[in-house]
Design a protein around this motif. Structure first.
Motif, PDB file in Angstrom:
ATOM      1  N   GLY A   1       0.821  -1.209   0.000  1.00 58.13           N
ATOM      2  CA  GLY A   1       0.000   0.000   0.000  1.00 58.13           C
ATOM      3  C   GLY A   1       0.854   1.257   0.000  1.00 58.13           C
ATOM      4  N   SER A   2       0.429   2.251  -0.741  1.00 53.49           N
ATOM      5  CA  SER A   2       1.121   3.537  -0.770  1.00 53.49           C
ATOM      6  C   SER A   2       0.851   4.290   0.532  1.00 53.49           C
ATOM      7  CB  SER A   2       0.628   4.373  -1.946  1.00 53.49           C
ATOM      8  OG  SER A   2      -0.757   4.665  -1.797  1.00 53.49           O
ATOM      9  N   THR A   3       1.603   5.353   0.738  1.00 57.47           N
ATOM     10  CA  THR A   3       1.364   6.199   1.916  1.00 57.47           C
ATOM     11  C   THR A   3      -0.046   6.767   1.879  1.00 57.47           C
ATOM     12  OG1 THR A   3       3.705   6.809   2.041  1.00 57.47           O
ATOM     13  CG2 THR A   3       2.134   8.245   3.176  1.00 57.47           C
ATOM     14  N   GLU A   4      -0.505   7.127   0.682  1.00 57.15           N
ATOM     15  CA  GLU A   4      -1.862   7.667   0.538  1.00 57.15           C
ATOM     16  C   GLU A   4      -2.902   6.628   0.940  1.00 57.15           C
ATOM     17  OE1 GLU A   4      -4.858   9.485  -2.919  1.00 57.15           O
ATOM     18  OE2 GLU A   4      -2.813   8.867  -3.425  1.00 57.15           O
ATOM     19  N   LEU A   5      -2.693   5.378   0.496  1.00 58.32           N
ATOM     20  CA  LEU A   5      -3.642   4.324   0.822  1.00 58.32           C
ATOM     21  C   LEU A   5      -3.613   4.013   2.315  1.00 58.32           C
ATOM     22  CD1 LEU A   5      -5.719   2.306  -0.116  1.00 58.32           C
ATOM     23  CD2 LEU A   5      -3.859   0.734  -0.723  1.00 58.32           C
ATOM     24  N   GLU A   6      -2.427   3.999   2.895  1.00 56.69           N
ATOM     25  CA  GLU A   6      -2.316   3.780   4.339  1.00 56.69           C
ATOM     26  C   GLU A   6      -3.086   4.848   5.104  1.00 56.69           C
ATOM     27  OE1 GLU A   6       1.331   4.553   7.102  1.00 56.69           O
ATOM     28  OE2 GLU A   6       1.501   2.465   6.407  1.00 56.69           O
ATOM     29  N   ASN A   7      -2.992   6.081   4.641  1.00 57.02           N
ATOM     30  CA  ASN A   7      -3.726   7.176   5.281  1.00 57.02           C
ATOM     31  C   ASN A   7      -5.239   6.994   5.135  1.00 57.02           C
ATOM     32  OD1 ASN A   7      -1.435   8.508   6.208  1.00 57.02           O
ATOM     33  ND2 ASN A   7      -1.241   9.770   4.359  1.00 57.02           N
ATOM     34  N   GLN A   8      -5.666   6.426   4.001  1.00 58.69           N
ATOM     35  CA  GLN A   8      -7.089   6.166   3.810  1.00 58.69           C
ATOM     36  C   GLN A   8      -7.586   5.100   4.775  1.00 58.69           C
ATOM     37  OE1 GLN A   8      -7.828   5.184  -0.304  1.00 58.69           O
ATOM     38  NE2 GLN A   8      -7.181   7.188  -1.061  1.00 58.69           N
ATOM     39  N   ILE A   9      -6.753   4.063   4.984  1.00 56.80           N
ATOM     40  CA  ILE A   9      -7.131   3.015   5.933  1.00 56.80           C
ATOM     41  C   ILE A   9      -7.197   3.591   7.345  1.00 56.80           C
ATOM     42  CG2 ILE A   9      -6.500   0.779   6.910  1.00 56.80           C
ATOM     43  CD1 ILE A   9      -7.427   0.707   3.986  1.00 56.80           C
ATOM     44  N   LYS A  10      -6.232   4.427   7.694  1.00 57.68           N
ATOM     45  CA  LYS A  10      -6.268   5.091   8.997  1.00 57.68           C
ATOM     46  C   LYS A  10      -7.523   5.942   9.132  1.00 57.68           C
ATOM     47  CE  LYS A  10      -2.900   6.809  11.183  1.00 57.68           C
ATOM     48  NZ  LYS A  10      -1.788   7.706  11.603  1.00 57.68           N
ATOM     49  N   CYS A  11      -7.862   6.630   8.055  1.00 60.56           N
ATOM     50  CA  CYS A  11      -9.053   7.474   8.063  1.00 60.56           C
ATOM     51  C   CYS A  11     -10.301   6.642   8.321  1.00 60.56           C
ATOM     52  CB  CYS A  11      -9.164   8.220   6.734  1.00 60.56           C
ATOM     53  SG  CYS A  11     -10.564   9.363   6.633  1.00 60.56           S
ATOM     54  N   LEU A  12     -10.355   5.460   7.677  1.00 64.54           N
ATOM     55  CA  LEU A  12     -11.489   4.554   7.890  1.00 64.54           C
ATOM     56  C   LEU A  12     -11.630   4.221   9.367  1.00 64.54           C
ATOM     57  CD1 LEU A  12     -13.617   2.364   7.215  1.00 64.54           C
ATOM     58  CD2 LEU A  12     -11.715   0.818   6.707  1.00 64.54           C
ATOM     59  N   PHE A  13     -10.530   3.817   9.989  1.00 68.09           N
ATOM     60  CA  PHE A  13     -10.610   3.384  11.383  1.00 68.09           C
ATOM     61  C   PHE A  13     -10.625   4.554  12.363  1.00 68.09           C
ATOM     62  CE2 PHE A  13      -9.300  -0.536   9.254  1.00 68.09           C
ATOM     63  CZ  PHE A  13     -10.249  -1.407   9.787  1.00 68.09           C
ATOM     64  N   ASN A  14     -10.170   5.722  11.929  1.00 69.35           N
ATOM     65  CA  ASN A  14     -10.318   6.916  12.764  1.00 69.35           C
ATOM     66  C   ASN A  14     -11.786   7.310  12.897  1.00 69.35           C
ATOM     67  OD1 ASN A  14      -7.615   7.227  13.323  1.00 69.35           O
ATOM     68  ND2 ASN A  14      -7.243   8.738  11.718  1.00 69.35           N
ATOM     69  N   SER A  15     -12.603   6.861  11.953  1.00 68.55           N
ATOM     70  CA  SER A  15     -14.034   7.171  12.028  1.00 68.55           C
ATOM     71  C   SER A  15     -14.709   6.378  13.145  1.00 68.55           C
ATOM     72  CB  SER A  15     -14.720   6.873  10.687  1.00 68.55           C
ATOM     73  OG  SER A  15     -14.794   5.485  10.445  1.00 68.55           O
ATOM     74  N   ILE A  16     -14.020   5.371  13.681  1.00 67.17           N
ATOM     75  CA  ILE A  16     -14.579   4.592  14.787  1.00 67.17           C
ATOM     76  C   ILE A  16     -13.703   4.685  16.036  1.00 67.17           C
ATOM     77  CG2 ILE A  16     -15.840   2.992  13.325  1.00 67.17           C
ATOM     78  CD1 ILE A  16     -13.491   0.990  13.732  1.00 67.17           C
ATOM     79  N   GLY A  17     -12.874   5.721  16.120  1.00 67.75           N
ATOM     80  CA  GLY A  17     -12.008   5.915  17.284  1.00 67.75           C
ATOM     81  C   GLY A  17     -10.698   6.533  16.876  1.00 67.75           C
ATOM     82  N   ILE A  18      -9.587   5.924  17.273  1.00 70.20           N
ATOM     83  CA  ILE A  18      -8.275   6.370  16.832  1.00 70.20           C
ATOM     84  C   ILE A  18      -7.504   5.155  16.314  1.00 70.20           C
ATOM     85  CG2 ILE A  18      -8.196   8.287  18.477  1.00 70.20           C
ATOM     86  CD1 ILE A  18      -6.233   6.655  20.150  1.00 70.20           C
ATOM     87  N   SER A  19      -6.515   5.393  15.444  1.00 68.74           N
ATOM     88  CA  SER A  19      -5.741   4.293  14.887  1.00 68.74           C
ATOM     89  C   SER A  19      -4.260   4.613  14.920  1.00 68.74           C
ATOM     90  CB  SER A  19      -6.184   3.998  13.447  1.00 68.74           C
ATOM     91  OG  SER A  19      -5.924   5.118  12.611  1.00 68.74           O
ATOM     92  N   ILE A  20      -3.452   3.561  14.996  1.00 66.50           N
ATOM     93  CA  ILE A  20      -2.007   3.708  14.937  1.00 66.50           C
ATOM     94  C   ILE A  20      -1.448   2.626  14.017  1.00 66.50           C
ATOM     95  CG2 ILE A  20      -1.777   4.750  17.229  1.00 66.50           C
ATOM     96  CD1 ILE A  20      -0.888   2.021  18.292  1.00 66.50           C
ATOM     97  N   VAL A  21      -0.344   2.939  13.337  1.00 65.15           N
ATOM     98  CA  VAL A  21       0.322   1.977  12.473  1.00 65.15           C
ATOM     99  C   VAL A  21       1.471   1.343  13.252  1.00 65.15           C
ATOM    100  CG1 VAL A  21       1.644   1.657  10.348  1.00 65.15           C
ATOM    101  CG2 VAL A  21      -0.300   3.244  10.383  1.00 65.15           C
ATOM    102  N   ILE A  22       1.526   0.015  13.243  1.00 57.45           N
ATOM    103  CA  ILE A  22       2.571  -0.704  13.959  1.00 57.45           C
ATOM    104  C   ILE A  22       3.208  -1.722  13.023  1.00 57.45           C
ATOM    105  CG2 ILE A  22       1.404  -0.430  16.184  1.00 57.45           C
ATOM    106  CD1 ILE A  22       0.494  -3.352  15.952  1.00 57.45           C
ATOM    107  N   GLU A  23       4.290  -2.344  13.472  1.00 49.23           N
ATOM    108  CA  GLU A  23       4.908  -3.413  12.694  1.00 49.23           C
ATOM    109  C   GLU A  23       4.094  -4.692  12.860  1.00 49.23           C
ATOM    110  OE1 GLU A  23       9.037  -3.838  13.634  1.00 49.23           O
ATOM    111  OE2 GLU A  23       9.450  -1.688  13.395  1.00 49.23           O
TER     112      GLU A  23
END
Length: 266
Positions: free
Chosen positions: A139-161
């Motif tokens: 996934g591109s950085t843009e796509l990763e941000n979209q996934i974060k945006c999806l889950f931010n709509s139900i709380g907060i999200s963080i990217v981990i290894e």
């Protein structure tokens, strides 16, 4: 995410919580949400809101930009094989909520260039208060941000290894049950010292909520806040010491490790 079409395949408890969270978000169009379940009748109550509810996984996946897999881990390979013929490589993203199924394992069932993500939210998604841990591949950085945006709509999200995803499951998802069990015990104590169950529950609920908000908004360590309420020879320190004498912290740590070891063996 307003214009993204999302399909949640195998919409069980967690998938339904995510659906509820999305529907509460002003940034999401309910007509862009499709939910599937083998017996979809239990989800029909969402149809008046504009949600599509069906039992056909392939149909749901073919029309979606984001395909969220809400099925049990052992069902992930079968579902991927089922929907692969209708997926458009480079056009759709797969997001799995399954514990223990790696990105590499999913990739073996899909086009090698498919953008894949794993996400671990918790049931507080239902009220837009989840913590979601995310990792991804292709996934591109843009796509990763979209996934974060999806889950931010139900709380907060963080990217981990990815190697931390099972630990995230224990701390963020199993952790809800740990906290609720603590709250139940605290309520039982409240009843024993004189409160009726309803009043004790109300006091405990707000106390736990207030403690969490205090740590979050002040950005302080829990021990720093504890020091503020443990006066010399006071009742708080007596209670804390009695709990520790019976292994309160040790039991909590052991419980976390037991859950983690169970996941590691799956």
């Amino acid at each position: 995410m307003k214009n993204k079409k999302i399909a949640i395949i195998g919409c069980g408890n967690l998938g339904t919580s995510i659906a509820h969270g999305l529907l509460e978000s002003e940034e999401f169009n309910p007509q862009n949400l499709t939910l599937t379940k083998r017996h979809p009748e239990s989800l029909f109550y969402l149809q008046p809101k504009g949600v599509t509810v069906i039992s056909d996984n392939s149909q749901a996946a073919s029309d979606a930009d984001l395909v969220v897999l809400g099925v049990k881990p052992y069902n992930v390979p079968n579902i991927l094989k089922e929907i692969r013929p209708v997926l458009k490589p480079g056009k759709q993203t797969i997001v799995s909520l399954a514990t223990g199924v790696t990105l590499e394992e999913m990739q073996t069932e899909l086009d090698p260039n498919t953008a894949l993500f794993r996400a671990m939210p918790n049931i507080a998604a239902d009220i837009q208060e989840s913590i979601t841990c995310i990792c991804g591949k292709n996934g591109s950085t843009e796509l990763e941000n979209q996934i974060k945006c999806l889950f931010n709509s139900i709380g907060i999200s963080i990217v981990i290894e990815e190697h931390l995803m099972e630990a995230a499951t224990v701390l963020g998802a199993c952790g809800v049950a740990y906290v609720l069990r603590f709250m139940r015990a605290m309520t039982q104590g409240g009843i024993q010292i004189g409160f009726d169950a309803k009043t004790a529950n109300m006091i405990v609920n707000q106390t736990v909520k207030g403690a969490a908000e205090l740590i979050i908004k002040k950005g302080i360590h829990p021990e720093e806040a504890i020091d503020k309420v443990t006066t010399p020879k006071g009742c708080t320190i007596v209670g804390l010491n009695e709990m520790e004498h019976h292994g309160f912290s040790a039991a909590m740590v052991k419980g976390v490790l037991a859950s983690y070891n169970k996941i590691e063996k799956l």
